[in-house]
Design an enzyme around this catalytic site. Structure first.
Site, PDB file in Angstrom:
ATOM      1  N   VAL A   1      20.084  20.982  12.092  1.00 34.84           N
ATOM      2  CA  VAL A   1      21.051  21.284  11.023  1.00 34.84           C
ATOM      3  C   VAL A   1      22.441  21.515  11.639  1.00 34.84           C
ATOM      4  CG1 VAL A   1      21.709  22.958   9.233  1.00 34.84           C
ATOM      5  CG2 VAL A   1      19.321  22.241   9.430  1.00 34.84           C
TER       6      VAL A   1
ATOM      7  N   ASP B   1       1.692  25.419   2.022  1.00 38.29           N
ATOM      8  CA  ASP B   1       1.306  25.550   0.609  1.00 38.29           C
ATOM      9  C   ASP B   1       2.490  25.359  -0.348  1.00 38.29           C
ATOM     10  OD1 ASP B   1       2.690  27.837   1.268  1.00 38.29           O
ATOM     11  OD2 ASP B   1       1.222  29.238   0.437  1.00 38.29           O
TER      12      ASP B   1
ATOM     13  N   GLU C   1      -7.838  33.833   5.104  1.00 39.16           N
ATOM     14  CA  GLU C   1      -7.322  35.197   4.884  1.00 39.16           C
ATOM     15  C   GLU C   1      -7.298  35.579   3.404  1.00 39.16           C
ATOM     16  OE1 GLU C   1      -3.166  35.217   5.803  1.00 39.16           O
ATOM     17  OE2 GLU C   1      -2.894  37.299   5.258  1.00 39.16           O
TER      18      GLU C   1
ATOM     19  N   GLY D   1       9.497  29.495   3.338  1.00 37.08           N
ATOM     20  CA  GLY D   1       8.360  29.187   2.463  1.00 37.08           C
ATOM     21  C   GLY D   1       8.697  29.305   0.987  1.00 37.08           C
ATOM     22  N   ASP D   2       7.691  29.666   0.181  1.00 42.76           N
ATOM     23  CA  ASP D   2       7.911  29.659  -1.275  1.00 42.76           C
ATOM     24  C   ASP D   2       8.892  30.736  -1.737  1.00 42.76           C
ATOM     25  OD1 ASP D   2       6.098  31.610  -0.654  1.00 42.76           O
ATOM     26  OD2 ASP D   2       4.596  31.028  -2.142  1.00 42.76           O
TER      27      ASP D   2
ATOM     28  N   THR E   1       6.380  26.932   6.668  1.00 41.53           N
ATOM     29  CA  THR E   1       5.344  27.963   6.600  1.00 41.53           C
ATOM     30  C   THR E   1       4.054  27.398   7.166  1.00 41.53           C
ATOM     31  OG1 THR E   1       3.847  29.226   5.167  1.00 41.53           O
ATOM     32  CG2 THR E   1       4.944  27.365   4.148  1.00 41.53           C
TER      33      THR E   1
ATOM     34  N   ASP F   1       1.255  28.199   6.304  1.00 44.68           N
ATOM     35  CA  ASP F   1       0.275  28.108   5.205  1.00 44.68           C
ATOM     36  C   ASP F   1       0.228  26.707   4.588  1.00 44.68           C
ATOM     37  OD1 ASP F   1       0.156  30.762   5.744  1.00 44.68           O
ATOM     38  OD2 ASP F   1       0.636  31.468   3.731  1.00 44.68           O
TER      39      ASP F   1
ATOM     40  N   GLY G   1       8.008  34.337   6.697  1.00 44.17           N
ATOM     41  CA  GLY G   1       7.269  34.369   7.968  1.00 44.17           C
ATOM     42  C   GLY G   1       7.805  33.310   8.901  1.00 44.17           C
TER      43      GLY G   1
ATOM     44  N   ARG H   1      -2.003  33.260   3.015  1.00 46.53           N
ATOM     45  CA  ARG H   1      -1.970  34.397   2.092  1.00 46.53           C
ATOM     46  C   ARG H   1      -2.669  34.093   0.754  1.00 46.53           C
ATOM     47  NH1 ARG H   1       2.681  38.075   1.856  1.00 46.53           N
ATOM     48  NH2 ARG H   1       3.793  36.456   2.954  1.00 46.53           N
TER      49      ARG H   1
ATOM     50  N   ARG I   1      11.852  39.524   5.188  1.00 44.72           N
ATOM     51  CA  ARG I   1      11.694  39.361   3.737  1.00 44.72           C
ATOM     52  C   ARG I   1      12.685  40.319   3.093  1.00 44.72           C
ATOM     53  NH1 ARG I   1       7.030  36.149   4.062  1.00 44.72           N
ATOM     54  NH2 ARG I   1       5.578  36.776   5.681  1.00 44.72           N
ATOM     55  N   CYS I   2      13.291  39.924   1.985  1.00 43.97           N
ATOM     56  CA  CYS I   2      14.404  40.701   1.435  1.00 43.97           C
ATOM     57  C   CYS I   2      14.237  40.914  -0.077  1.00 43.97           C
ATOM     58  CB  CYS I   2      15.715  39.972   1.750  1.00 43.97           C
ATOM     59  SG  CYS I   2      17.176  40.806   1.119  1.00 43.97           S
TER      60      CYS I   2
ATOM     61  N   GLN J   1      -1.320  32.511  15.435  1.00 39.16           N
ATOM     62  CA  GLN J   1      -1.130  31.237  14.713  1.00 39.16           C
ATOM     63  C   GLN J   1       0.329  30.995  14.358  1.00 39.16           C
ATOM     64  OE1 GLN J   1      -4.756  30.924  11.707  1.00 39.16           O
ATOM     65  NE2 GLN J   1      -4.221  33.026  12.166  1.00 39.16           N
TER      66      GLN J   1
HETATM   67  O1  F6P Z   1       3.249  32.904   5.049  1.00 38.85           O
HETATM   68  C1  F6P Z   1       2.852  32.914   6.366  1.00 38.85           C
HETATM   69  C2  F6P Z   1       1.968  34.114   6.645  1.00 38.85           C
HETATM   70  O2  F6P Z   1       1.700  34.092   8.023  1.00 38.85           O
HETATM   71  C3  F6P Z   1       0.682  34.171   5.825  1.00 38.85           C
HETATM   72  O3  F6P Z   1      -0.293  33.315   6.340  1.00 38.85           O
HETATM   73  C4  F6P Z   1       0.352  35.632   5.934  1.00 38.85           C
HETATM   74  O4  F6P Z   1      -0.454  36.053   4.859  1.00 38.85           O
HETATM   75  C5  F6P Z   1       1.701  36.271   5.876  1.00 38.85           C
HETATM   76  O5  F6P Z   1       2.633  35.321   6.339  1.00 38.85           O
HETATM   77  C6  F6P Z   1       1.851  37.525   6.694  1.00 38.85           C
HETATM   78  O6  F6P Z   1       3.109  38.047   6.450  1.00 38.85           O
HETATM   79  P1  F6P Z   1       3.815  39.212   7.281  1.00 38.85           P
HETATM   80  O7  F6P Z   1       4.556  38.575   8.408  1.00 38.85           O
HETATM   81  O8  F6P Z   1       4.745  39.830   6.302  1.00 38.85           O
HETATM   82  O9  F6P Z   1       2.734  40.128   7.763  1.00 38.85           O
END
Ligand code: F6P
Length: 321
Positions: free
Chosen positions: A25, A131, A224, A104-105, A127, A129, A13, A173, A74-75, A253
């Site tokens: 960078v 997290d 969420e 992110g993770d 991220t 989140d 994300g 998430r 995402r891949c 957000q």
């Molecule tokens: O990881 C960031 C995030 O915005 C989460 O808060 C949310 O659940 C998720 O990505 C949404 O992902 P997508 O962009 O795939 O809808």
């Protein structure tokens, strides 16, 4: 002698401040004598060999932009052995031996997997989140926090005017870290996060008691990751007879102009990543801990969970009466 080539990827994300990190960078990489290459659309672009050469001017005027100029995605393919082998082959064909991955993770897991295949990888946390284990703060978090708090300040105006309970859904998430911080900063009366199971009977009693004692409008910061905020609101309405509305803050957000704090953190992270590569260090996750920028080996952060801040949760209960 050919210069060492370093690839940059923004993945998962998007998060405000990613551009500030890319800028840092690229420019510090050039300072260290590297040739910088940006892959488009995250690992999807890497697998397609879709890249741009990045000089110092290619990152002009982006420090204040939300999103990511490299774009993201995402891949699932990279999670497979075939996908990873393909990525290694493309990197080798392009003469790229190092990657800086900002995400992110999921990006951390991808970075670790590529590192195990022999690529020199440094990951930066990004991220909203917030997290990821190994850092107190991720790129994107501060901006998202401020965006959500600003939105709740506005929602409170209408909540007060109509004597309503507002359930405000905040992104995250799997975890309630962002919701917890938003709740404290926006003065939410109640926080619902996946880490603490709510007692609905007790909660509804509190809503009724608050209403009877003259507190007619309330804000519930709802993560969420707890499931449908609409179902939650309906249950509260049915149990209390009070008027409840839902406002899902959603993707606003994730966007917007990064805060000054975000830009500074992202700049430090970016500069640290290329310094590590210059020192021939690899397999490291860059984070912010106790006021310092630090690097932790992937094996010490991958798959680990941050502890939920129980004290902060209790703080809400004490100061929201
Ligand atoms: O990881 C960031 C995030 O915005 C989460 O808060 C949310 O659940 C998720 O990505 C949404 O992902 P997508 O962009 O795939 O809808």
């Amino acid at each position: 002698m050919a210069r060492r080539r370093v690839g940059i990827i923004t993945a998962g994300g998007d998060a405000p401040g990613m551009n500030a990190a890319v800028r840092a960078v690229v420019r510090t990489g050039i300072f260290h004598g590297f040739e910088m290459v940006g892959f488009k659309r995250a690992f999807g672009g890497l697998l397609d060999g879709d890249y741009i050469n990045m000089d110092a001017r290619s990152v002009s005027g982006i420090i204040n932009l939300g999103g990511t100029i490299l774009r993201t995605g995402r891949c699932p393919e990279l999670k497979t052995e075939v996908g990873r082998k393909k990525a290694i082959k493309i990197l080798s064909d392009l003469n790229i031996d190092s990657l800086v991955i900002i995400g992110g993770d999921g990006s951390l897991a991808a970075g670790n997997a590529l590192h195990k295949e022999g690529i020199k990888v440094i990951n930066l946390p990004a991220t909203i989140d917030n997290d990821i284990y190994g850092t107190e703060e991720c790129i994107g978090y501060d901006t998202a926090l401020n965006t959500a708090v600003d939105a709740i300040d506005k929602i409170r105006d209408t909540a007060k005017s109509h004597d309503r309970i507002f359930v405000v859904e905040i992104m995250g998430r799997h975890h309630g870290f962002l919701t917890l911080a938003v709740g404290v900063a926006a003065g939410a009366e109640v926080i619902i996060v996946p880490e603490v199971k709510p007692n609905m009977e007790e909660l509804c009693d509190n809503f009724r008691r608050a209403s009877n004692s003259g507190k007619k409008s309330l804000i519930v910061a709802y993560a969420e990751g707890c499931g449908s905020s609409i179902d939650f609101a309906r249950e509260v309405e049915e149990k209390t007879g009070l008027e409840v509305r839902v406002s899902n803050l959603g993707y606003i957000q994730r966007g917007g102009v990064p805060t000054a704090r975000e830009r500074i953190l992202a700049s430090w992270f970016g500069a640290y990543a290329t310094k590590l590569l210059k020192e021939e260090k690899t397999g490291l996750f860059v984070g912010y801990q106790k006021g310092n920028i630090v690097a932790t080996p992937f094996e010490e952060v991958c798959g680990k969970q941050i502890e939920f801040d129980g004290e902060m949760y209790k703080l809400i209960q004490r100061i929201s009466i």
